[in-house]
Design a protein around this motif. Structure first.
Motif, mmCIF file in Angstrom:
data_model
loop_
_atom_site.group_PDB
_atom_site.id
_atom_site.type_symbol
_atom_site.label_atom_id
_atom_site.label_comp_id
_atom_site.label_asym_id
_atom_site.label_seq_id
_atom_site.Cartn_x
_atom_site.Cartn_y
_atom_site.Cartn_z
ATOM 1 N N SER A 142 -59.781 -5.810 19.980
ATOM 2 C CA SER A 142 -61.148 -5.442 20.382
ATOM 3 C C SER A 142 -61.176 -4.180 21.237
ATOM 4 C CB SER A 142 -61.814 -6.595 21.133
ATOM 5 O OG SER A 142 -61.292 -6.733 22.438
ATOM 6 N N LEU A 143 -60.074 -3.888 21.895
ATOM 7 C CA LEU A 143 -59.997 -2.675 22.715
ATOM 8 C C LEU A 143 -59.673 -1.434 21.891
ATOM 9 C CD1 LEU A 143 -57.956 -3.997 25.780
ATOM 10 C CD2 LEU A 143 -60.425 -3.586 25.668
ATOM 11 N N THR A 144 -58.971 -1.616 20.782
ATOM 12 C CA THR A 144 -58.436 -0.467 20.043
ATOM 13 C C THR A 144 -59.114 -0.198 18.707
ATOM 14 O OG1 THR A 144 -56.742 -1.868 19.023
ATOM 15 C CG2 THR A 144 -56.153 -0.736 21.075
ATOM 16 N N ARG A 145 -59.904 -1.125 18.217
ATOM 17 C CA ARG A 145 -60.503 -0.943 16.891
ATOM 18 C C ARG A 145 -61.943 -1.441 16.871
ATOM 19 N NH1 ARG A 145 -55.940 -4.496 14.469
ATOM 20 N NH2 ARG A 145 -54.220 -3.060 14.676
ATOM 21 N N ASP A 146 -62.640 -0.975 15.837
ATOM 22 C CA ASP A 146 -63.939 -1.568 15.525
ATOM 23 C C ASP A 146 -63.649 -2.833 14.738
ATOM 24 O OD1 ASP A 146 -65.314 0.553 16.684
ATOM 25 O OD2 ASP A 146 -65.275 1.721 14.825
ATOM 26 N N ILE A 147 -64.593 -3.743 14.769
ATOM 27 C CA ILE A 147 -64.366 -4.980 14.020
ATOM 28 C C ILE A 147 -64.450 -4.681 12.522
ATOM 29 C CG2 ILE A 147 -66.752 -5.794 14.058
ATOM 30 C CD1 ILE A 147 -65.446 -8.603 14.626
ATOM 31 N N GLU A 148 -63.373 -5.010 11.848
ATOM 32 C CA GLU A 148 -63.298 -4.765 10.410
ATOM 33 C C GLU A 148 -63.365 -6.067 9.630
ATOM 34 O OE1 GLU A 148 -59.510 -2.938 10.463
ATOM 35 O OE2 GLU A 148 -60.234 -1.073 11.333
ATOM 36 N N ASP A 149 -62.815 -7.105 10.233
ATOM 37 C CA ASP A 149 -62.712 -8.382 9.551
ATOM 38 C C ASP A 149 -63.193 -9.470 10.514
ATOM 39 O OD1 ASP A 149 -62.072 -10.529 7.968
ATOM 40 O OD2 ASP A 149 -59.904 -10.324 8.226
ATOM 41 N N PHE A 150 -64.252 -10.144 10.144
ATOM 42 C CA PHE A 150 -64.801 -11.196 11.000
ATOM 43 C C PHE A 150 -63.971 -12.470 10.953
ATOM 44 C CE2 PHE A 150 -68.539 -8.518 10.477
ATOM 45 C CZ PHE A 150 -69.005 -8.469 11.782
ATOM 46 N N GLU A 151 -63.056 -12.566 10.011
ATOM 47 C CA GLU A 151 -62.273 -13.783 9.819
ATOM 48 C C GLU A 151 -61.510 -14.180 11.089
ATOM 49 O OE1 GLU A 151 -61.087 -17.159 7.982
ATOM 50 O OE2 GLU A 151 -62.503 -15.708 7.184
ATOM 51 N N ASN A 152 -60.829 -13.218 11.718
ATOM 52 C CA ASN A 152 -60.070 -13.535 12.941
ATOM 53 C C ASN A 152 -60.989 -13.979 14.070
ATOM 54 O OD1 ASN A 152 -57.678 -12.877 11.677
ATOM 55 N ND2 ASN A 152 -57.688 -10.772 12.412
ATOM 56 N N LEU A 153 -62.123 -13.317 14.200
ATOM 57 C CA LEU A 153 -63.091 -13.692 15.223
ATOM 58 C C LEU A 153 -63.627 -15.103 14.966
ATOM 59 C CD1 LEU A 153 -64.570 -12.601 17.735
ATOM 60 C CD2 LEU A 153 -66.346 -11.760 16.206
ATOM 61 N N LEU A 154 -63.902 -15.415 13.716
ATOM 62 C CA LEU A 154 -64.400 -16.743 13.367
ATOM 63 C C LEU A 154 -63.346 -17.820 13.612
ATOM 64 C CD1 LEU A 154 -66.368 -15.951 10.090
ATOM 65 C CD2 LEU A 154 -67.292 -16.486 12.343
ATOM 66 N N GLN A 155 -62.083 -17.518 13.338
ATOM 67 C CA GLN A 155 -61.012 -18.496 13.581
ATOM 68 C C GLN A 155 -60.906 -18.850 15.060
ATOM 69 O OE1 GLN A 155 -57.433 -16.849 11.927
ATOM 70 N NE2 GLN A 155 -58.028 -17.286 9.813
ATOM 71 N N VAL A 156 -61.031 -17.845 15.905
ATOM 72 C CA VAL A 156 -60.936 -18.109 17.343
ATOM 73 C C VAL A 156 -62.183 -18.860 17.826
ATOM 74 C CG1 VAL A 156 -60.615 -17.073 19.623
ATOM 75 C CG2 VAL A 156 -59.423 -16.120 17.663
ATOM 76 N N HIS A 157 -63.343 -18.530 17.279
ATOM 77 C CA HIS A 157 -64.553 -19.292 17.619
ATOM 78 C C HIS A 157 -64.424 -20.741 17.153
ATOM 79 C CE1 HIS A 157 -67.460 -16.715 19.595
ATOM 80 N NE2 HIS A 157 -67.100 -15.712 18.799
ATOM 81 N N ALA A 158 -63.768 -20.960 16.032
ATOM 82 C CA ALA A 158 -63.539 -22.331 15.548
ATOM 83 C C ALA A 158 -62.643 -23.108 16.511
ATOM 84 C CB ALA A 158 -62.931 -22.297 14.151
ATOM 85 N N LEU A 159 -61.666 -22.434 17.092
ATOM 86 C CA LEU A 159 -60.811 -23.095 18.079
ATOM 87 C C LEU A 159 -61.618 -23.515 19.304
ATOM 88 C CD1 LEU A 159 -57.629 -20.822 17.908
ATOM 89 C CD2 LEU A 159 -57.904 -23.128 16.968
ATOM 90 N N VAL A 160 -62.557 -22.668 19.717
ATOM 91 C CA VAL A 160 -63.433 -23.027 20.846
ATOM 92 C C VAL A 160 -64.270 -24.249 20.460
ATOM 93 C CG1 VAL A 160 -65.325 -22.270 22.353
ATOM 94 C CG2 VAL A 160 -63.498 -20.669 21.741
ATOM 95 N N GLY A 161 -64.734 -24.293 19.221
ATOM 96 C CA GLY A 161 -65.478 -25.459 18.753
ATOM 97 C C GLY A 161 -64.642 -26.730 18.811
#
Length: 158
Positions: free
Chosen positions: A64-83
């Protein structure tokens, strides 16, 4: 006759209590063992979930510090872990996981940082962005081990 009846009843009562004592002792022992095994599995499951979250969130934070978001999959996986944490973890652990996810999401909307900028940020920050989450996890796991009780998630009524 009454003394014979009292004596007989006393002997029968004593025998019944003597016979029930090992049975009750076994029931209590089995219940305690089952509870301990459940708590051991619960702690191991939480440790695995928290480790997975720390690993994925760390990678996502740097990304998140070095790139623009290209793939939402990784973000969704981490949100799923929070769930998944909301199902079993304490309110404090969930609160810290959500705070870290807000930081990560906010970073994706900011200007990408260079390696020099990341190094300066790392040296000036003092602590890792993962640290509050890790500390909340450690407190929760130590509490479970010490008290032999699982914490409860408190729902906000807002």
């Amino acid at each position: 006759m009454e003394t014979a009846l009292i004596g007989t009843l006393s002997a029968l009562t004593g025998s019944a209590i003597g016979a029930l004592a090992p049975v009750l002792s076994n029931v209590i022992l089995q219940r305690s063992t089952t509870r301990r095994e459940f708590l051991t599995r619960s702690v191991a499951s939480r440790e695995s979930l928290y480790s997975e979250f720390i690993n994925q969130a760390s990678h996502l934070y740097v990304s998140s510090l070095t790139r623009d978001i290209e793939d939402f999959e990784n973000l969704l996986q981490v949100h799923a872990l929070v769930g998944r944490m909301r199902l079993t973890s304490s309110s404090e652990v969930v609160k810290e996981a959500e705070a870290l996810m807000r930081k990560i999401t906010a970073n994706f909307s900011k200007k990408n940082m260079t390696l020099n900028e990341i190094q300066k940020l790392s040296l000036s920050a003092g602590k890792s962005p993962i640290e509050p989450f890790s500390l909340a996890c450690r407190i929760e796991l130590n509490t479970i081990v010490q008290t032999m009780h699982l914490p409860r998630y408190k729902l906000d009524h807002a």
